[in-house]
Each structure stands twice: as C-alpha cells, then as structure tokens.
Design a protein around this motif. Sequence first.
Motif, mmCIF file in Angstrom:
data_model
loop_
_atom_site.group_PDB
_atom_site.id
_atom_site.type_symbol
_atom_site.label_atom_id
_atom_site.label_comp_id
_atom_site.label_asym_id
_atom_site.label_seq_id
_atom_site.Cartn_x
_atom_site.Cartn_y
_atom_site.Cartn_z
ATOM 1 N N VAL A 371 0.792 -1.370 -0.068
ATOM 2 C CA VAL A 371 -0.082 -0.004 0.011
ATOM 3 C C VAL A 371 0.889 1.290 -0.180
ATOM 4 C CG1 VAL A 371 -1.717 1.267 1.161
ATOM 5 C CG2 VAL A 371 -1.868 -1.141 1.255
ATOM 6 N N LYS A 374 2.077 1.889 -3.340
ATOM 7 C CA LYS A 374 1.050 2.236 -4.324
ATOM 8 C C LYS A 374 0.704 3.738 -4.073
ATOM 9 C CE LYS A 374 -3.663 0.984 -6.214
ATOM 10 N NZ LYS A 374 -4.695 -0.200 -6.081
ATOM 11 N N ASP A 375 0.705 4.249 -2.832
ATOM 12 C CA ASP A 375 0.448 5.699 -2.637
ATOM 13 C C ASP A 375 1.528 6.457 -3.253
ATOM 14 O OD1 ASP A 375 -1.816 4.982 -1.143
ATOM 15 O OD2 ASP A 375 -1.011 4.961 0.730
ATOM 16 N N PHE A 637 -8.488 -1.444 0.016
ATOM 17 C CA PHE A 637 -7.439 -0.490 0.366
ATOM 18 C C PHE A 637 -7.994 0.628 1.335
ATOM 19 C CE2 PHE A 637 -5.462 -1.375 -3.648
ATOM 20 C CZ PHE A 637 -4.239 -1.540 -3.295
ATOM 21 N N PHE A 699 -2.912 -5.001 0.098
ATOM 22 C CA PHE A 699 -3.886 -3.851 0.513
ATOM 23 C C PHE A 699 -3.747 -3.294 2.004
ATOM 24 C CE2 PHE A 699 -5.753 -7.152 -2.274
ATOM 25 C CZ PHE A 699 -5.800 -6.541 -3.327
ATOM 26 N N LYS A 701 -1.264 -1.946 5.308
ATOM 27 C CA LYS A 701 -0.007 -1.069 5.557
ATOM 28 C C LYS A 701 0.791 -1.938 6.475
ATOM 29 C CE LYS A 701 -1.896 3.618 4.910
ATOM 30 N NZ LYS A 701 -2.335 4.891 5.734
#
Length: 735
Positions: A371, A374-375, A637, A699, A701
């Motif tokens: 995650v 992806k951010d 997410f 998905f 953290k």
Amino acid sequence: MISQIKYLLFISLFIISCQTEKEIIEPEIDLSKFVLQEDFKIETIASEPLIEAPVAMTFDNQGRVWVMEMPDYMPNIHGSDEDIPRGRIVILEDQDSNGRMDHSKVFLEKLSQPRAMALVYGGLLYAEAPNLWFVEIENDLPVNKVLVDSLYAVGGNVEHQPNGLMMNLDNWIYNAKCSYRYRRINGEWKKEPTKFRGQWGLTHDDYGRLFYNDNSNPLYGDYVMPNQITNNSFLHAKTGVSQNICVDRNVYPLHATAVNRGYMDGMLHEDNKLVAFTSACSPLIYRGEVFGTNYQGNAFVCAPEGNLVKRIILNEKDGKIEGTQAWKDKEFLATTDEGFRPVNLNNAPDGSIYITDMHRGIIQHKVYMTVYLKDQIENRKLDTIINAGRIFRVAQKGNQRVNINLEKLPNEELCELLKNKNGWFRDRAQQLLIYRNAKEVIPQLEQIAINSENHLAQLHALWTLEGMGGFDEKILLLAQEDWHPKVINTIIRFLENSNAAIEQYQKFFKLNKKEIDIQLSFSTLKTNNKKLALAFAKEILERYPDDEFIAEAIISGSDDEKLLAYTIKNEKKYATIKSKLNEVINNKKKESFNPVRSNSKIWTDDKTVGRELFNVHCAACHGIGGDGIENLAPPLFGADLVELDADAVTGIILHGLEGEIHIKGKPVKFNSVMPGLNANPELTDEKVAAITAYVKNAFSKNPQGMKPERVGELRKVTPQEGILFSEEELLKMYK
C-alpha cells in the motif's frame, strides 16, 4: 477482376510491411539530469516510439541491436490486462549511420511477458513461460521453431522465473533463477543440472566464472567455472559457488525515490533517500578493454529503484574473489529522472556499455506491491510513465563506434579474433567457429592454444577445440609452468581422462599456487589411475590440511567416498575433509542429494499463489485491484479490518462478513453480505493462507504472512454472535 486482386494483394502486403517494420524520426532525449563519472559520456541509441518497455538486448554478428520488449508487464497500477500477450522481439538498425537507431523490424510478436534471449547456433533462443524456444533465422525471419524445454519456467512469478540465457566460455548456456544449463551438439539440444543462481540477470568474466545477484545483494559469484564443486551428488558444498562477492549493499541515489518497503526502519535516510539495494539486477563484468585497466574486469550492477548504475571493483587472491564499491558516496551513473529504470547491461562490440532502460514508473509487480508503494506511485504520478523505453550507450569521451559484420568473415579471420582485447569479439568468434564446425582451422587453433603471449586467446582456442569435438592430447602436454594459471587450470581439466595426467599434475603442483592447487583438487580423483590419484590427493591435503574449499573440491572429484575415507583414516590430520566425507556418506545413505541433483522445481511464493486465488475467488466482488465494486463489495484499500491481524483477515475469508464496516475510519453500509469459503473443498489450508498473505501484502500497511497450520485452527473459530462475522465482533477479538 485480376487487377483488383493484385491491388488488394499489394495493399495487404503494404499493411503487413507497415506492421512489421517501422522507421521514425529520432526524438531528442533530455540527458541533462544524468550524472556520470569524469571522462565518460552517455548518449541515446534508441528510444520510444521505436521500442517500448525493453527488458533485454543483445548484438548480432552484424552489430545490430536486438531488443526484447515486455509492455504487458504492469500496464497499469492494478496490473490488469497483463494476460494480453503484447511482448515482442525487434531488430534495430541505424540506416543513416548517425549512431542512433532509426529503423525497427519485428522478429517475433504477441509474446506473453518474454524474459530472456540469446543469439546462438545461427538462431535465437528465447524464453516465454513456461517454454524455452529456439528458432533459426533466415533473412531476418524466424523459421524451424523448436521447443527446447517445455518446463523452463513452470510456476513462479514473472519476477522470479528463469532468465539471462548466456553462452559461457565452456560452451554451455546458463540462466539466472534456474537450475539447468543448455547446449546444442550435432543439432540436438542437451539439458543438465547446474547450480541455481541469482534472481535477474547473469554475467561471466574472461575466465568463464559466473556472477549474479538477488534484489538485496548486488553481487554473488563463483570462484571456479560451473559444475565442478557440485559434481558429487551428495556433497552439499558451502564454498566456491554462490559466494557474496560484495557485502556492501549501500547505494547513493541523487534523490528520494519510491521504494516498496520505504516505511520500514533503516530502509531510507532522514532525507528519504534509499539506503541499500532493494532491486539489484543485471550484473555485468566489463570486458571491453577501451575503458582502461582500472575498469577492466569491474562489475556493474543496475539499481532501477534508485535510478542508478553501480561500479564494483573485483580483486582475486588465492583463488577467491572480493568486491568493493568504487566509491563510498557516489555512483558510476545516477539521475533524478524517475523514469530511468536500468534493467540490463551489455558489453558492446565497440568496447562501450549499453544500458537497457525499461523507462517506466512502475517496476514492482502487483503481487508484491505494498500500500505504501501504491500511494507513492499515485502521488508522484509514476503510473503515467508508460509506453516508453530507451537504450543508452556509455563510453569514454573519444571512444569511437565500430562497424562489423562477422557473418562474412572467413574462419581463418575468426581465429584471429580470438586474440582480440574485447571479450565480445572473442566470445562471438568462438561461438561462430563451433557453429560452423570449422575443422579446417584446427591447426591454427592449436597454434594459438600453445602461444602463451596471449593467455585469453589460449583459453578461447582450447574451448573452441572442445566445442568442435576435442583436441590432440599432445597439445595439452606442451603446457609449461610459466603459462598463465587460468590456462594451466584449463589444461588440468582437459587432461582428466589422460594416462599422463598425474605426471603433469605433479609438475604443476610444484608451482605452489593455490588457485592451481584448487583445480588439481577438483580433477585429481577423476583421473584413470586411482592408486596414483589417491596418493596425489594426500599430497594436496598435506599442503592444505584444514582448508574447507580444498576438501570440498577433492570430494567433488571423487566417485568413491568410502575409498577416499579409508585412504586417510589413519591420518591424524585432515579433520576437515574427514568430517565432510562423513556428511557425504550419511547423505548417500539417506539419499539426500545436493540441490543441483535434486531437480527441484521453481519455488512459487505464497503471494503469487494468493494473487491467482484472489483473482478467482475474490476479484469478482472486490475488483482485480482491490478497489471494490460500488453497491456490491467494499474496497480493500483503507478497510479498517484489513489492517487487523492476519488472523482476522483469515477469519473473514473462512466465515464471511456482514453489517457496517469502516473504510479509512468512516462507516460504510453494504446491503449484501460476504459469504465464507470454509465449506469450499477446493480451498485447502495452504490456499487460504496464500490468499491471506496476498491480501495482507497488497492491501494493508502492515504486511503479514499466514501459516497453513494456523488456518486449520481458525476454521474452528466461528462467529459467536451470528452466522457471519461482524466488524464489531472482529474488533473485540483482534484489536
């Protein structure tokens, strides 16, 4: 009517021609962000729209550039449409002779994530999972396609499948991430086990020793040529191969870059710059000569996550190799261009280094994408860097390109190329002579083999003779003590079946050079006279009574461990080899083969399996990318429940979920419920554990794994307040 048919035929041929060949106006690529070491320059050889997402390249005998493209790798942040085969292999040409490629010709297309290729035996060997194919080449077209290995890349993830495909000095083709090697003899393909090496990319030095790496460690390597220390099926060798050549993992990027585990302690400096390798790939031993002696034999390693290429200086002493970073605070090449993704390095015919730049924002496969990353990708808009690709040439200022065409050279001139200072020419000349089966130049090769003024030419001449079916033993017996140790080692290997072997070995043993003694240790017990061989092995042990490398080398050459153990049983010395022999004898009783001989399949990690299962059982509601589907299922997410312990996620998969949940702290209601999969007989404990591992990695953290044994226990932990779990109940259980 006939004229219409001719017209339509003409149009069809024109369209086909347009589809397979492309000519472009060469775009200007901004290189101002690149920082290169003094006296070096970087220039663009090819770029988009001529190529897209290149992952590998090679040169043919005319000096043209062949490029393998993988545009179907992560075409977007979700990795959707990856199953649409869009990979290609293209031939690039510089038709206006200005140093830039301006013409592209498709050789193969509609490939599914192709990963490696090699121009060998007058054709192209290439990998497209699960197969390894070979096609001959006629007029730049593929003909006579042959399946070399249908089990080349079975299972695994695209980031963890065999690749590399490199012809070595010993005439075998090796791979990274693979436990087999390949060779064609008299038109028939051979496959045999070898040491499993590295992750992505493979290279060799002037002496046929292999070097590789994994994503965290820049350089591993072998101290000796392949398939020697692994010769004994029951010896689990610890020395000589897969050695960590450069333990310093630090990198020095020019700027903060997006890395997958950037949230972990110690991954980034205070300024958010990367501390150490996380995606090291494609090592290269420089063999081009024109950079000068300080660079000859150096290793270069790609770090696409840091937008840089590292230089490592190698030193050899007593048969061992150590590597140190060339600089402690800078790199050979670095840039602030976030699209620069070096994934492949090549020695070039002109002595330069060619860099294959995949040039894209996303280089992490969705199976492993966190995650956090992806951010980072979305915030930096890295997912917009697509449909590009570059090849760069790095050379010293003043280095000139060369025009070549080895196809037209007669065999006599190819023999002379074995003396060339550039390793690219020596390799290619050797391969061509073997492919042509140039028996008429054997006398010329033999003369090169005994001329010690150029030891590299000697090595190539000897292995060329081996590739064409053998050599006259009299040539080997001409070896002198003042010859280069690497040539002597080759002679030692080739004499293993000679009746005169031990006598020659004794002569070389008097030189008292450890790198020669290591080769003697490998070869002695393979000779014909076992009595003399055992006596000579004891002489070697007398010189190195406690040396683990020597001990393993001697055992590797033995086909009778009990006889060897009996021969030295009364000696009070030799504790190291005695201990090793006991291990081998016990391994033989238990049929505990070494990994090379166990023929193990590619390991498929749980996240890869989990992703495939997620796509089958979960994606219809939650979406391939976990974004959810409106009015059907929530996004994963940001879901508070996904951030709970992996036990909670497994509980939801097994027993289902109903009621209000929270996404990023905000309540969300869904009219539908999620049914549990506990009753599905296809979803074993192992498969459920794999789905959990994927969900928690992709998905959440807080990535976590899951053990199948724990899944079995959680099957019995059923909801107490209803048929399905609620968020409230799960929070009480796992908060």
